[in-house]
Design an enzyme around this catalytic site. Sequence first.
Site, PDB file in Angstrom:
ATOM      1  N   SER A 138       0.869  -1.185   0.000  1.00 38.18           N
ATOM      2  CA  SER A 138       0.000   0.000   0.000  1.00 38.18           C
ATOM      3  C   SER A 138       0.900   1.226   0.000  1.00 38.18           C
ATOM      4  CB  SER A 138      -0.848   0.005   1.279  1.00 38.18           C
ATOM      5  OG  SER A 138      -1.376   1.289   1.515  1.00 38.18           O
ATOM      6  N   TYR A 151      -1.301  -1.212  10.204  1.00 35.69           N
ATOM      7  CA  TYR A 151      -1.457  -1.450   8.757  1.00 35.69           C
ATOM      8  C   TYR A 151      -0.230  -0.940   8.009  1.00 35.69           C
ATOM      9  CZ  TYR A 151      -3.691  -1.305   4.095  1.00 35.69           C
ATOM     10  OH  TYR A 151      -3.993  -1.487   2.759  1.00 35.69           O
TER      11      TYR A 151
HETATM   12  P1  NAP Z   1     -11.491  -6.032   0.426  1.00 34.45           P
HETATM   13  O1  NAP Z   1     -12.427  -5.643  -0.663  1.00 34.45           O
HETATM   14  O2  NAP Z   1     -11.852  -5.759   1.846  1.00 34.45           O
HETATM   15  O3  NAP Z   1     -11.159  -7.601   0.251  1.00 34.45           O
HETATM   16  C1  NAP Z   1     -10.272  -8.216   1.134  1.00 34.45           C
HETATM   17  C2  NAP Z   1     -10.059  -9.642   0.687  1.00 34.45           C
HETATM   18  O4  NAP Z   1      -9.088 -10.240   1.566  1.00 34.45           O
HETATM   19  C3  NAP Z   1     -11.320 -10.483   0.743  1.00 34.45           C
HETATM   20  O5  NAP Z   1     -11.369 -11.328  -0.374  1.00 34.45           O
HETATM   21  C4  NAP Z   1     -11.136 -11.291   2.028  1.00 34.45           C
HETATM   22  O6  NAP Z   1     -11.735 -12.581   1.969  1.00 34.45           O
HETATM   23  C5  NAP Z   1      -9.623 -11.469   2.027  1.00 34.45           C
HETATM   24  N1  NAP Z   1      -9.075 -11.813   3.335  1.00 34.45           N
HETATM   25  C6  NAP Z   1      -9.025 -11.050   4.459  1.00 34.45           C
HETATM   26  N2  NAP Z   1      -8.438 -11.739   5.461  1.00 34.45           N
HETATM   27  C7  NAP Z   1      -8.109 -12.960   4.951  1.00 34.45           C
HETATM   28  C8  NAP Z   1      -7.473 -14.103   5.474  1.00 34.45           C
HETATM   29  N3  NAP Z   1      -7.048 -14.145   6.754  1.00 34.45           N
HETATM   30  N4  NAP Z   1      -7.296 -15.178   4.666  1.00 34.45           N
HETATM   31  C9  NAP Z   1      -7.719 -15.158   3.386  1.00 34.45           C
HETATM   32  N5  NAP Z   1      -8.322 -14.089   2.825  1.00 34.45           N
HETATM   33  C10 NAP Z   1      -8.529 -13.007   3.608  1.00 34.45           C
HETATM   34  O7  NAP Z   1     -10.063  -5.352   0.239  1.00 34.45           O
HETATM   35  P2  NAP Z   1      -9.345  -4.726  -1.045  1.00 34.45           P
HETATM   36  O8  NAP Z   1      -9.541  -3.262  -0.985  1.00 34.45           O
HETATM   37  O9  NAP Z   1      -9.682  -5.477  -2.261  1.00 34.45           O
HETATM   38  O10 NAP Z   1      -7.815  -4.990  -0.627  1.00 34.45           O
HETATM   39  C11 NAP Z   1      -7.019  -6.001  -1.213  1.00 34.45           C
HETATM   40  C12 NAP Z   1      -5.566  -5.728  -0.837  1.00 34.45           C
HETATM   41  O11 NAP Z   1      -5.197  -4.439  -1.320  1.00 34.45           O
HETATM   42  C13 NAP Z   1      -5.332  -5.701   0.676  1.00 34.45           C
HETATM   43  O12 NAP Z   1      -4.089  -6.287   0.967  1.00 34.45           O
HETATM   44  C14 NAP Z   1      -5.297  -4.213   0.989  1.00 34.45           C
HETATM   45  O13 NAP Z   1      -4.545  -3.930   2.141  1.00 34.45           O
HETATM   46  C15 NAP Z   1      -4.631  -3.683  -0.266  1.00 34.45           C
HETATM   47  N6  NAP Z   1      -4.881  -2.257  -0.507  1.00 34.45           N
HETATM   48  C16 NAP Z   1      -6.152  -1.786  -0.626  1.00 34.45           C
HETATM   49  C17 NAP Z   1      -6.356  -0.422  -0.837  1.00 34.45           C
HETATM   50  C18 NAP Z   1      -7.734   0.173  -0.957  1.00 34.45           C
HETATM   51  O14 NAP Z   1      -7.843   1.413  -0.908  1.00 34.45           O
HETATM   52  N7  NAP Z   1      -8.776  -0.599  -1.147  1.00 34.45           N
HETATM   53  C19 NAP Z   1      -5.246   0.439  -0.928  1.00 34.45           C
HETATM   54  C20 NAP Z   1      -3.968  -0.098  -0.817  1.00 34.45           C
HETATM   55  C21 NAP Z   1      -3.795  -1.446  -0.604  1.00 34.45           C
HETATM   56  P3  NAP Z   1     -13.123 -12.943   2.728  1.00 34.45           P
HETATM   57  O15 NAP Z   1     -14.116 -11.891   2.367  1.00 34.45           O
HETATM   58  O16 NAP Z   1     -13.453 -14.280   2.168  1.00 34.45           O
HETATM   59  O17 NAP Z   1     -12.804 -12.968   4.194  1.00 34.45           O
END
Ligand code: NAP
Length: 243
Positions: A138, A151
């Site tokens: 991130s 985080y």
């Molecule tokens: P999201 O929509 O909340 O989705 C999170 C995903 O991670 C879900 O599929 C969830 O699965 C899975 N997950 C969480 N804990 C888990 C575990 N212990 N084992 C297996 N799967 C798990 O999040 P997102 O925004 O797509 O984020 C994806 C990645 O991008 C993350 O690493 C996040 O930190 C990073 N990121 C996001 C942003 C942003 O602004 N959105 C910015 C920078 C980085 P379940 O629903 O099945 O639990």
Amino acid sequence: MKTVLITGASRGIGAATARLFAASGYAVAVNYRSSHKEAESLVNEITQSGGEALAVCADVSDEQEATAMIKTVLNRFGHLDVLIHNAGIAQQKLLTDVTNDEWHRMMGVHLDAAFYCCKAAIPSMINRKSGRILLVSSMWGERGASCEVPYSAAKAGLIGFTKALAKELGPSQITVNCVAPGVICTDMCAGFDENTIRELGDSTSLNRLGTPKDVADSLLFLASDHASFITGQVLGVDGGFIG
Ligand code: NAP
């Protein structure tokens, strides 16, 4: 057929990445922890479009579950070309209010999981002298975010992990890179009100928030032959965040 395993692919960035890799001809393993319905429906969507996909339930912060997940994928696909550790959780709190359990959970999902998944996947990649490992960090791992110390620390850890592992695996022709997304419209941003979303969009040079597809595109590039001489890098996918 090329193969990819994406952790946390039931929703958000992971689901968009699964769709894009499937459309690009990859057999896709969709990992999820609790969103069973979403993962199965994504797998059905991919298979109905003529692709190959598999849903694998595992809490990737648990060593046994992460290791079993890699075994399942290797048994089904025969080999793994690309491992993407994308699963993540976020939390906004003052550091002094963060409990020990919350701290360890944050490190577990981001950092322990990277360790467990890579440890289990690397031997088969070394045997084939090829592979791509991609980590989703991130921009906060580089900049630090107030009220997101655990985080930011976990995501910064993934950057160090990427740089070190790239050196270790380079002689085996395995590349290791990470992407550092800015603010991307997913469930992770559901807690932000309209004003905050507008302000965050205005904080980018491109005057908009990112989409899951923006991040998926960068991951597909890093997995592709177009990126074969790129390793140990952090690719910012943040619309030119000004801060
Ligand atoms: P999201 O929509 O909340 O989705 C999170 C995903 O991670 C879900 O599929 C969830 O699965 C899975 N997950 C969480 N804990 C888990 C575990 N212990 N084992 C297996 N799967 C798990 O999040 P997102 O925004 O797509 O984020 C994806 C990645 O991008 C993350 O690493 C996040 O930190 C990073 N990121 C996001 C942003 C942003 O602004 N959105 C910015 C920078 C980085 P379940 O629903 O099945 O639990």
